[in-house]
Design an enzyme around this catalytic site. Structure first.
Site, PDB file in Angstrom:
ATOM      1  N   PHE A 135       0.732  -1.217  -0.095  1.00  0.00           N
ATOM      2  CA  PHE A 135      -0.249  -0.086   0.184  1.00  0.00           C
ATOM      3  C   PHE A 135       0.941   1.119   0.049  1.00  0.00           C
ATOM      4  CE2 PHE A 135      -2.907   3.190   1.730  1.00  0.00           C
ATOM      5  CZ  PHE A 135      -4.042   2.930   1.175  1.00  0.00           C
ATOM      6  N   TYR A 229     -10.935   1.998  10.864  1.00  0.00           N
ATOM      7  CA  TYR A 229     -12.123   2.370  10.012  1.00  0.00           C
ATOM      8  C   TYR A 229     -12.423   1.222   9.026  1.00  0.00           C
ATOM      9  CZ  TYR A 229      -8.496   4.610   7.288  1.00  0.00           C
ATOM     10  OH  TYR A 229      -7.425   4.879   6.268  1.00  0.00           O
ATOM     11  N   LYS A 230     -12.016   0.383   8.879  1.00  0.00           N
ATOM     12  CA  LYS A 230     -12.592  -0.701   7.629  1.00  0.00           C
ATOM     13  C   LYS A 230     -13.201  -1.626   8.269  1.00  0.00           C
ATOM     14  CE  LYS A 230      -8.396   0.738   4.999  1.00  0.00           C
ATOM     15  NZ  LYS A 230      -6.888   0.716   4.744  1.00  0.00           N
ATOM     16  N   ARG A 378     -13.068  -2.662  -7.168  1.00  0.00           N
ATOM     17  CA  ARG A 378     -12.990  -3.634  -5.872  1.00  0.00           C
ATOM     18  C   ARG A 378     -14.627  -3.735  -5.374  1.00  0.00           C
ATOM     19  NH1 ARG A 378      -8.821  -1.644  -1.528  1.00  0.00           N
ATOM     20  NH2 ARG A 378     -10.533   0.308  -1.385  1.00  0.00           N
TER      21      ARG A 378
HETATM   22  C1  LIG Z   1      -6.356   1.753   4.735  1.00  0.00           C
HETATM   23  C2  LIG Z   1      -4.850   1.522   4.633  1.00  0.00           C
HETATM   24  C3  LIG Z   1      -4.057   2.408   5.404  1.00  0.00           C
HETATM   25  C4  LIG Z   1      -4.350   3.547   6.016  1.00  0.00           C
HETATM   26  O1  LIG Z   1      -3.433   4.322   6.615  1.00  0.00           O
HETATM   27  P1  LIG Z   1      -3.925   5.835   7.190  1.00  0.00           P
HETATM   28  O2  LIG Z   1      -2.676   6.161   8.113  1.00  0.00           O
HETATM   29  O3  LIG Z   1      -5.139   5.521   8.042  1.00  0.00           O
HETATM   30  O4  LIG Z   1      -4.255   6.628   6.351  1.00  0.00           O
HETATM   31  C5  LIG Z   1      -2.513   1.918   5.692  1.00  0.00           C
HETATM   32  N1  LIG Z   1      -1.840   0.852   4.936  1.00  0.00           N
HETATM   33  C6  LIG Z   1      -2.923   0.046   4.537  1.00  0.00           C
HETATM   34  C7  LIG Z   1      -2.610  -1.276   3.897  1.00  0.00           C
HETATM   35  C8  LIG Z   1      -4.406   0.154   4.157  1.00  0.00           C
HETATM   36  O5  LIG Z   1      -5.047  -0.553   3.605  1.00  0.00           O
END
Ligand SMILES: *Cc1c(COP(=O)(O)O)cnc(C)c1O
Length: 419
Positions: A135, A229-230, A378
């Site tokens: 990511f 938040y997921k 997705r």
């Molecule tokens: C959603 C997500 C994040 C989110 O990071 P934030 O610091 O909350 O913006 C980080 N890594 C992965 C793999 C994600 O899917």
């Protein structure tokens, strides 16, 4: 479709059959715990989980405590303990024993803290090993940190990571479930391989916590971060969490040595002394309202149980792929999510060159998924509020959009900031 599966000797899937499956689903009652707009099928819980009905009341109560108790609420309402308390509730969801999980900061910030900790724990080694498809925030944070520390970020393809571990590798930093394809790494095997090479592991559980069973302690994981938040339904920008195995805690300090990670923050001493245990990974004042909302989401996942959630996730994702093959074989999609249930997270991803416009047309039809550049559509299946019949309705709507060319309308090509 690249490889249509041969027709199996099974009764054809029907919408009626799926409605019956929903009636028999032990998780079906949980949908009433969420507030969802009418007429919407929400397949984006992997990006922002839906709102638990209990959350607004809980947030309102926290605000009331603020109004009634003012600063006294930090003690009287236990606000000061929230990062630890919510962390302890997340722990069993990821297979962690007590004293190792903290709810704090964002996933990105926690990555920075723990990547720094990993480099401290492996002096003499300077490579952070990852994959190029990790990511972006994970890569960006690692790029920033390696620039500051003189460590080196090395990229290796997902399927040759074990072979790339060597005596220079300080830490293998990976996301468990790939955000684009939904492919899940074998966390136990890669952790073992890293340890055999003398390296540590830092896993990002953003797309796994609350959706997949995890056994961080049993797999001997060193460090992990995850998202609130997921699949934990903590709300937009919810605090994230971090895990530091107990065996490492005394030997590491947070590079963000703020006062809430101090052994005695209210002594106001001039010099930093880290708190014992996981608390040392706090930085500043905890976000009370965000933690209050996150606690509700975490409680809901715990009540349903991660194993039950995962069983339904496997069934939903499998069903969605079968329906795409049966009803949308001519639509020009390639399913890029692994067919092997053990090798995927709770999402199905389809590749199509016009994915952005197609997803906009689907959203206009009330089916909310998302798009990841350059060409991935997705669909996230959050089993607490997604039904089997939703899989049917989503695929039939997708077929409609493709057959009627609705997605070609100019308004569906206008790019918004958040995709
Ligand atoms: C959603 C997500 C994040 C989110 O990071 P934030 O610091 O909350 O913006 C980080 N890594 C992965 C793999 C994600 O899917």
């Amino acid at each position: 479709m690249t490889s249509p599966t041969p027709v199996k000797e099974r009764p054809p899937i029907t919408r009626e059959g799926l409605l019956a499956r929903d009636r028999a689903d032990p998780l079906a009652p949980f949908i009433d715990d969420f507030q969802l707009p009418k007429g919407v099928i929400y397949l984006d819980g992997n990006s922002l989980g839906a709102l638990p009905r209990a959350t607004p009341g809980h947030l309102g109560a926290a605000a009331q405590h603020w109004g009634e108790d003012l600063i006294g609420a930090w003690n009287r309402r236990g606000w000061v303990d929230l990062p630890i308390r919510v962390g302890e509730k997340i722990a069993p969801l990821i297979g962690a024993g007590p004293g190792q999980v903290l709810a704090a900061d964002s996933t990105s910030v926690n990555l920075f803290k723990l990547l720094h900790a990993a480099l401290q724990l492996r002096p003499g080694r300077n490579v952070v090993l990852t994959e190029p498809g990790n990511f972006p925030t994970d890569l960006y944070v690692a790029q920033g940190l390696t620039r500051q520390t003189g460590a080196r970020l090395r990229y290796e393809a997902a399927d040759s990571l074990s072979g790339a571990l060597d005596g220079d590798t300080a830490v293998l930093m990976l996301t468990h479930v790939d955000f684009k394809s939904g492919r899940a790494h074998d966390m136990a095997a890669l952790t073992k391989a890293a340890h055999e090479a003398g390296a540590l592991v830092l896993w990002d559980l953003a797309h796994s916590a609350g959706a997949l069973p995890l056994a961080l302690d049993a797999w001997d994981v060193d460090l992990a971060v995850g998202c609130g938040y997921k699949y934990l339904h903590g709300g937009p920008g919810a605090p994230a969490f971090l895990y530091v195995a107990e065996r490492h805690q005394a030997a590491v300090q947070s590079p963000l040595s703020g006062w809430f990670g101090h052994a005695e923050p209210f002594d106001f001493a001039p010099d930093y002394v880290p708190a014992p245990g996981i608390a040392r990974f706090q930085c500043g004042t905890p976000p009370v309202l965000g933690l209050a909302a996150l606690e509700v989401g975490v409680d809901g996942v715990a009540a349903a149980g991660v194993d039950a959630i995962h069983s339904k996730s496997v069934a939903l994702t499998q069903l969605f792929m079968e329906l795409v093959e049966q009803h949308c074989a001519e639509c020009g999609f390639e399913i890029i999510t692994p067919r092997d249930a053990a090798a995927r997270g709770s999402q199905v991803s389809l590749r199509h060159g016009d994915g952005y416009a197609i997803m906009q047309a689907l959203i206009a039809a009330g089916i909310i998924g998302d798009f990841r550049a350059p060409d991935v559509v997705r669909f996230g299946m959050a089993p607490l509020y997604v039904r089997y019949a939703d899989m049917w309705d989503a695929v039939i709507a997708l077929r409609e959009i493709m057959q009627s060319d609705t997605w070609q309308r100019p308004e569906f090509r206008v790019r918004a900031t958040v995709t």
